[in-house]
Design an enzyme around this catalytic site. Structure first.
Site, PDB file in Angstrom:
ATOM      1  N   TYR A 194      18.522  -6.463  60.575  1.00 57.27           N
ATOM      2  CA  TYR A 194      19.178  -6.660  59.309  1.00 57.27           C
ATOM      3  C   TYR A 194      19.367  -8.250  59.660  1.00 57.27           C
ATOM      4  O   TYR A 194      20.180  -8.668  58.206  1.00 57.27           O
ATOM      5  CB  TYR A 194      20.972  -5.986  59.684  1.00 57.27           C
ATOM      6  CG  TYR A 194      21.135  -6.246  60.800  1.00 57.27           C
ATOM      7  CD1 TYR A 194      21.975  -7.991  61.015  1.00 57.27           C
ATOM      8  CD2 TYR A 194      21.788  -5.747  62.210  1.00 57.27           C
ATOM      9  CE1 TYR A 194      23.038  -7.962  62.647  1.00 57.27           C
ATOM     10  CE2 TYR A 194      22.072  -5.978  62.436  1.00 57.27           C
ATOM     11  CZ  TYR A 194      22.771  -6.824  62.845  1.00 57.27           C
ATOM     12  OH  TYR A 194      22.936  -6.857  64.247  1.00 57.27           O
ATOM     13  N   GLU A 195      18.522  -8.573  60.996  1.00 52.72           N
ATOM     14  CA  GLU A 195      18.904 -10.564  60.408  1.00 52.72           C
ATOM     15  C   GLU A 195      18.135 -11.298  59.585  1.00 52.72           C
ATOM     16  O   GLU A 195      18.164 -12.110  58.631  1.00 52.72           O
ATOM     17  CB  GLU A 195      19.027 -11.053  61.422  1.00 52.72           C
ATOM     18  CG  GLU A 195      20.260 -10.810  62.845  1.00 52.72           C
ATOM     19  CD  GLU A 195      19.350 -11.160  63.542  1.00 52.72           C
ATOM     20  OE1 GLU A 195      19.996 -12.626  65.000  1.00 52.72           O
ATOM     21  OE2 GLU A 195      19.004 -10.823  65.109  1.00 52.72           O
ATOM     22  N   ALA A 212      24.887  -1.439  72.370  1.00 50.16           N
ATOM     23  CA  ALA A 212      26.529  -0.870  71.815  1.00 50.16           C
ATOM     24  C   ALA A 212      26.083   0.060  70.588  1.00 50.16           C
ATOM     25  O   ALA A 212      25.150  -0.245  69.967  1.00 50.16           O
ATOM     26  CB  ALA A 212      27.421  -1.757  71.308  1.00 50.16           C
ATOM     27  N   HIS A 263      33.761  -5.219  63.938  1.00 46.93           N
ATOM     28  CA  HIS A 263      32.379  -5.291  64.888  1.00 46.93           C
ATOM     29  C   HIS A 263      33.088  -5.506  66.899  1.00 46.93           C
ATOM     30  O   HIS A 263      32.713  -6.082  67.837  1.00 46.93           O
ATOM     31  CB  HIS A 263      31.625  -6.853  64.374  1.00 46.93           C
ATOM     32  CG  HIS A 263      30.956  -7.079  65.533  1.00 46.93           C
ATOM     33  ND1 HIS A 263      29.597  -6.364  66.003  1.00 46.93           N
ATOM     34  CD2 HIS A 263      29.966  -8.867  65.990  1.00 46.93           C
ATOM     35  CE1 HIS A 263      28.614  -7.123  66.377  1.00 46.93           C
ATOM     36  NE2 HIS A 263      29.014  -8.540  67.534  1.00 46.93           N
ATOM     37  N   ASN A 319      32.871   2.906  69.562  1.00 43.67           N
ATOM     38  CA  ASN A 319      33.804   3.048  68.504  1.00 43.67           C
ATOM     39  C   ASN A 319      33.086   4.994  68.482  1.00 43.67           C
ATOM     40  O   ASN A 319      32.266   5.218  68.551  1.00 43.67           O
ATOM     41  CB  ASN A 319      33.548   2.170  67.971  1.00 43.67           C
ATOM     42  CG  ASN A 319      32.125   2.376  66.724  1.00 43.67           C
ATOM     43  OD1 ASN A 319      31.190   1.295  67.185  1.00 43.67           O
ATOM     44  ND2 ASN A 319      32.267   2.838  65.705  1.00 43.67           N
ATOM     45  N   HIS A 328      24.786 -12.080  70.050  1.00 44.06           N
ATOM     46  CA  HIS A 328      23.835 -12.458  70.734  1.00 44.06           C
ATOM     47  C   HIS A 328      23.697 -13.477  71.331  1.00 44.06           C
ATOM     48  O   HIS A 328      23.161 -14.352  70.119  1.00 44.06           O
ATOM     49  CB  HIS A 328      22.967 -11.579  70.193  1.00 44.06           C
ATOM     50  CG  HIS A 328      22.727  -9.976  70.097  1.00 44.06           C
ATOM     51  ND1 HIS A 328      22.809  -9.038  69.957  1.00 44.06           N
ATOM     52  CD2 HIS A 328      24.215  -9.021  69.459  1.00 44.06           C
ATOM     53  CE1 HIS A 328      23.036  -7.905  70.273  1.00 44.06           C
ATOM     54  NE2 HIS A 328      23.931  -7.987  69.778  1.00 44.06           N
ATOM     55  N   SER A 374      24.955  -6.357  72.626  1.00 42.17           N
ATOM     56  CA  SER A 374      26.081  -5.935  72.709  1.00 42.17           C
ATOM     57  C   SER A 374      26.873  -5.747  73.639  1.00 42.17           C
ATOM     58  O   SER A 374      27.387  -4.957  73.984  1.00 42.17           O
ATOM     59  CB  SER A 374      26.689  -5.755  71.251  1.00 42.17           C
ATOM     60  OG  SER A 374      26.242  -6.036  70.352  1.00 42.17           O
ATOM     61  N   MET A 389      22.062   0.105  65.388  1.00 45.57           N
ATOM     62  CA  MET A 389      21.617  -0.974  64.527  1.00 45.57           C
ATOM     63  C   MET A 389      19.969  -1.434  65.960  1.00 45.57           C
ATOM     64  O   MET A 389      19.241  -2.631  64.854  1.00 45.57           O
ATOM     65  CB  MET A 389      21.394  -2.105  63.539  1.00 45.57           C
ATOM     66  CG  MET A 389      22.826  -0.721  63.132  1.00 45.57           C
ATOM     67  SD  MET A 389      24.243  -1.729  62.189  1.00 45.57           S
ATOM     68  CE  MET A 389      25.883  -1.875  61.655  1.00 45.57           C
ATOM     69  N   SER A 390      19.835  -0.915  66.761  1.00 48.91           N
ATOM     70  CA  SER A 390      18.307  -1.702  67.760  1.00 48.91           C
ATOM     71  C   SER A 390      17.955  -1.138  68.003  1.00 48.91           C
ATOM     72  O   SER A 390      17.900   0.262  67.949  1.00 48.91           O
ATOM     73  CB  SER A 390      19.287  -2.594  68.679  1.00 48.91           C
ATOM     74  OG  SER A 390      20.229  -1.985  69.524  1.00 48.91           O
ATOM     75  N   HIS A 447      17.656  -8.393  65.087  1.00 48.34           N
ATOM     76  CA  HIS A 447      17.542  -7.151  64.922  1.00 48.34           C
ATOM     77  C   HIS A 447      16.986  -7.028  62.949  1.00 48.34           C
ATOM     78  O   HIS A 447      17.311  -8.520  62.440  1.00 48.34           O
ATOM     79  CB  HIS A 447      19.221  -6.963  64.590  1.00 48.34           C
ATOM     80  CG  HIS A 447      19.944  -7.026  65.287  1.00 48.34           C
ATOM     81  ND1 HIS A 447      20.464  -7.626  66.223  1.00 48.34           N
ATOM     82  CD2 HIS A 447      20.498  -5.932  66.135  1.00 48.34           C
ATOM     83  CE1 HIS A 447      20.924  -7.431  67.519  1.00 48.34           C
ATOM     84  NE2 HIS A 447      21.224  -6.330  67.284  1.00 48.34           N
TER      85      HIS A 447
END
Ligand code: HPA
Length: 280
Positions: free
Chosen positions: A93-94, A121, A255, A243, A69, A38, A219-220, A91
């Site tokens: 989560y997808e 990120a 996001h 962040n 993405h 990201s 998350m990656s 990911h």
């Protein structure tokens, strides 16, 4: 058990077919692969003589759905090296299986890639970190990560029980520090803590992650790193701290902010990566 083996055989054939497809488009030997996270997409604009292969055209390849993405494999040269870059990653989560999340990493292994640069990120857990910092990933904590290596082992790629003492190559870490010093880029270093997402963490989770030793959270990256390490690929990992992690300051996360900060520091990330490629 027999079905699992058949399923693994089918998957391995898909990986090899995807590698053949890419070779049919460009038969160069690729030394280095990149995964552009990201906000770090601008690295893609620096790749010369680029060929763009949409994921949808690569047999067996999933298509990424996360905002920010894109879904292309880019082939070309960067800082004089033949590179293959994932513009957009997958990911968990997808909703993809872990096998799909690491599909293209395995394809890169079959293509004979020696080195992999993983970028992402991440939220800053370490209180010394600020949005806009770049962090060298020195190691990761993947307790929350369903291993992409579960199931019958692909012996052609690596061993059943792979050593993870140096997932992130110590020589690449030293090289990054040297290049950063030469280019006057300030770098943080630390441990990347993996979460499945898609929710950002609670403040209590961030406190726990900090106590466990995490400096950044995201998350990656960890599925890809586990998989590339299994295949004997040397890895460099770079997090863009976008962040403060939840609860570090009293502000909600969104996001769009993550993407905006990523875009801001990408010039430095690009300079660092290009500087490293000169010596990789
Ligand atoms: N948490 C998890 N993933 C992230 C974050 C975060 O704070 N920032 C960017 N990706």
């Amino acid at each position: 058990m027999k079905d699992q083996r058949l399923e693994r055989e089918r998957y391995w054939n898909e990986v090899k077919a995807a590698a053949e497809y890419i070779k049919s488009k460009d038969n160069r030997k690729f030394e280095v692969a990149l995964v552009l996270g990201s906000g770090l997409g601008p690295i893609a604009d620096r790749i010369e003589n680029v060929k763009r292969l949409p994921y949808s055209e690569i047999p067996g390849c999933p298509v990424s759905t996360a905002p920010g993405h894109e879904g292309n494999l880019l082939i070309g040269t960067l800082a004089g090296q033949n590179v293959v870059a994932m513009q957009g990653r997958f990911h968990y989560y997808e909703g993809y299986s872990m096998e799909k999340v690491v599909f293209l990493i395995r394809v890169m292994a079959v293509l004979g890639v020696n080195s992999l640069i993983l970028t992402n990120a991440a939220g800053g857990v370490n209180r010394a970190f600020n949005p806009g910092d770049l962090m060298i990933i020195t190691d990761h904590i993947g307790f929350n990560c369903v291993s992409p290596l579960i199931g019958p082992n692909i012996e052609e790629l690596g061993p059943r029980f792979n050593d993870q003492t140096h997932v992130y190559d110590p020589q690449y870490i030293a090289l990054a520090k040297q290049v950063a010093q030469d280019l006057d880029i300030s770098l943080q270093e630390g441990i990347y803590y993996y979460t499945q997402g898609p929710s950002y963490e609670t403040p209590a989770e961030i406190q726990a992650i900090g106590r466990l030793g995490g400096d950044a959270v995201g998350m990656s990256t960890v599925p890809e790193a586990i998989c590339a390490n299994h295949a004997g690929i040397r890895i460099f990992g770079l997090s863009c701290i976008t962040n403060y992690a939840a609860g570090i300051i009293d502000e909600p996360l969104n996001h769009e902010e993550v993407l905006a900060i990523g875009a801001k520091v990408s010039a430095q990330a690009v300079a660092l990566v290009e500087g490293m490629l000169n010596s990789m």
